[in-house]
Each structure stands twice: as structure tokens, then as C-alpha cells.
Design an enzyme around this catalytic site. Structure first.
Site, mmCIF file in Angstrom:
data_model
loop_
_atom_site.group_PDB
_atom_site.id
_atom_site.type_symbol
_atom_site.label_atom_id
_atom_site.label_comp_id
_atom_site.label_asym_id
_atom_site.label_seq_id
_atom_site.Cartn_x
_atom_site.Cartn_y
_atom_site.Cartn_z
ATOM 1 N N SER A 41 1.037 -1.280 0.021
ATOM 2 C CA SER A 41 -0.066 -0.069 0.030
ATOM 3 C C SER A 41 0.715 1.111 -0.136
ATOM 4 O O SER A 41 1.633 1.385 -1.047
ATOM 5 C CB SER A 41 -1.001 -0.159 1.302
ATOM 6 O OG SER A 41 -1.926 0.694 1.093
ATOM 7 N N ASP A 205 -5.787 -3.680 -2.388
ATOM 8 C CA ASP A 205 -4.683 -3.127 -1.517
ATOM 9 C C ASP A 205 -4.150 -4.512 -0.898
ATOM 10 O O ASP A 205 -4.758 -5.512 -0.293
ATOM 11 C CB ASP A 205 -5.383 -2.427 -0.449
ATOM 12 C CG ASP A 205 -4.299 -1.751 0.526
ATOM 13 O OD1 ASP A 205 -3.220 -2.296 0.964
ATOM 14 O OD2 ASP A 205 -4.531 -0.475 0.723
#
Length: 321
Positions: A41, A205
Site C-alpha cells: 500500500s 490493497d
């Protein structure tokens, strides 16, 4: 030496830069020289900038729009391209998003590989797509990327929506992909950003699997792993979504650190304490207090890194012993 940069949104990037800046300033520890960087991320953005040659101190300056050194063309080009403003990040609204039913690939993975299957990752992968385009946020990065994948190793973690499986882009055997799309996939927070399409699959993610994914460094014959985990740290028993996420992240991180140490890899772990968490707040996409986040993480990480055992490991990794 391996470097693990965990997720945490814009605020997490500020935490990375504060920790990395003090390690370079006080110990000569230049994160750009890590043999392997694992980014998840927000950590995938920080890791990519390091591989593009951005110094940790310039990274901190860029985060708060302070003057840069005279030789950082990468950040100067990034500063010329403004990304769209992000809406506030409210975790409670995300957990209320509708979910689709699991497909046959996810069910098959749960049945055939139960020990590798993570129900939370699967649940997040099943969330309805978010309304924001993460690739629009990374348009400047697309202009900077090179035809070849950054070297030395840069591993970027994402989760495949089809079956909830973690995919580590940049590691041998994974699909070839432009760096900005791999970073976009790793940053596509379920329910907030739209998934990112790569080849035949969509990805979300990498923090859905783990906010750090540190254990992917096993088997790399490393001496040391430096782990910076903005979403972990002691949260006590405070109520709320974010403290719950921190407690879960902290449990995963401890498990991953044990796995690394069982593999003979010594670890130095940086997580935000109570003071840093208070400054970081609850909106991980907010830019309002980034300078305070960097300052607090710089001071607190510096004090921890100066303890004798940690300082010895860092100086050895920096070539000081």
C-alpha cells in the site's frame, strides 16, 4: 539487508519518511541501498521512490512541501503534477459497503488451501469497488517510471480479487506489469479505491492480506530486516475501528517477525506509539498534520534506534562495523 514498508495511507508515508530520515541522519543507514524492499500500500509508493533514487531526507521534505536538495529531479517532477484531493477516509463507512458473493475460485482456494486462506483478505476482496481512482493519484509516478522494473529487488504486495490470494509483483514468477499499476494495485483500499486491472485479473490493497507482509523475506538469506509498520503499534483497548485494526495488525506483525527470526533474520521494528498515534489521528488520508507526524516519528524512532542493541544492528547494516 531487507526493508519492509507497511501500509497506512498518506499519514503512513509521512511516518515512513520520518523514521527513514532519522536512520540516515543519525546512523548513516541509507534505505536506498537495501537488497530487497517490500512495499505494501503506502509502502509501495515509498519503496518505489527510494528505488528511483530519492533520499530519505528529501522524501520527508517533499511530504511537507519543504525545500528539496538541489539534485532531486524525481521529486521536483512529482511536485509539478498535482493529484486530485482525496475524500476523508472513514473506516466505519467502508465496512458497511455491500459485498458480492464469493466465486468458485475463492471457494476452491478456501477448501484446498485452508492454511493459506485468510478470511479477512477474502472478505475485503469481495467488497463493492470504491469510487476513487487510485491510478489518477499516481499519474505523476507513471511519467517517471522506466521500461525496466526497478533494481535491486522491489517487491510490491497486492491481493487478487478473484480468490483473495496475495501476489508479490517484482518477485520471480509474477506477472510483468508497469510499476505504476503494481503500486496502484497495492494501494487500492477496498471500498475506497476502485480495484486495479492487471492482465486478466483485478487487484486490491496488499494490506488486505497483511499491513506489512514482512514474512515474504524468508529464504532470502538476509542478515537484517528493518520493518516500518505505520498501522501497527500498541492500541490498548480503546474502542473504534482504527484501534481494532491496529491490534489485528500488531498480532500479524509479531507473527511475521517470529517467522523471520526463525529463518535466522534479525529484525528491527518501528511502530507508532501512543504519542505518534495521537498525532496521526484516524483519517489516514488526511494531509493536515503530516509535518507533526514526521517530527514525532523522527524523534521517537531516533530514541528507539539509539538503544544499544538496535544501534549496533543499524550501524552494522550501514557498514559502520
Amino acid at each position: 539487508m531487507g526493508l519492509v514498508l507497511g501500509g497506512g495511507g498518506v499519514v503512513g508515508q509521512a511516518y515512513h519518511s520520518g523514521v527513514l530520515a532519522v536512520l540516515q541522519h543519525d546512523f548513516g543507514f541509507d534505505a536506498r541501498t537495501a537488497d530487497v524492499i517490500v512495499g505494501t500500500s503506502a509502502g509501495s509508493i515509498t519503496g518505489t521512490l527510494l528505488r528511483l533514487g530519492v533520499s530519505p531526507e528529501d522524501l520527508a521534505a517533499w511530504t511537507v512541501k519543504a525545500p528539496l536538495s538541489g539534485d532531486d529531479d524525481v521529486l521536483r517532477q512529482l511536485a509539478e503534477n498535482s493529484a486530485p484531493e482525496l475524500a476523508p477516509f472513514r473506516p466505519l463507512s467502508l465496512v458497511r459497503r455491500p459485498m458480492r458473493l464469493p466465486g468458485r475460485h475463492m471457494v476452491a482456494r478456501a477448501v484446498t488451501r485452508p492454511l493459506q486462506f485468510r478470511p479477512l483478505a477474502a472478505g475485503l476482496a469481495l467488497m463493492a469497488p470504491g469510487r476513487h481512482d487510485v491510478l489518477a493519484q499516481l499519474s505523476a509516478l507513471r511519467e517517471l517510471e522506466r521500461p525496466e522494473w526497478p533494481t535491486p529487488d522491489l517487491w510490491i504486495c497486492a491481493v487478487r480479487r478473484r480468490d483473495g490470494r496475495r501476489v508479490v509483483f517484482g518477485r520471480p514468477g509474477t506477472p510483468e506489469v508497469p510499476i505504476h499499476r503494481a503500486v496502484g494495485a497495492s494501494c487500492a483500499v477496498p471500498g475506497y479505491f476502485a480495484p486495479v486491472r492487471i492482465g486478466r485479473h483485478s487487484y486490491v490493497d496488499g494490506g488486505a492480506h497483511s499491513p506489512t507482509n514482512a514474512a515474504v523475506l524468508r529464504g532470502q538469506q538476509l542478515d537484517l530486516a528493518v520493518v516500518i509498520a505505520p498501522m501497527s503499534g500498541p492500541a490498548g483497548w480503546r474502542p473504534g475501528v482504527l484501534p481494532s485494526v491496529r491490534r489485528y495488525s500488531d498480532r500479524l506483525l509479531r507473527r511475521e517477525v517470529r517467522a523471520l527470526e526463525a529463518d535466522g533474520i534479525r529484525t528491527v521494528v518501528f511502530t507508532p506509539g501512543a504519542g505518534e498515534q495521537q498525532v496521526m489521528g484516524t483519517d489516514m488520508m488526511s494531509r493536515e498534520r503530516l509535518d507533526e507526524v514526521i517530527q514525532q516519528s523522527f524523534l521517537t524512532a531516533g530514541a528507539y534506534a539509539a538503544t544499544s542493541d538496535v544501534a549496533e544492528l543499524l550501524r552494522a547494516a550501514a557498514g559502520g562495523e
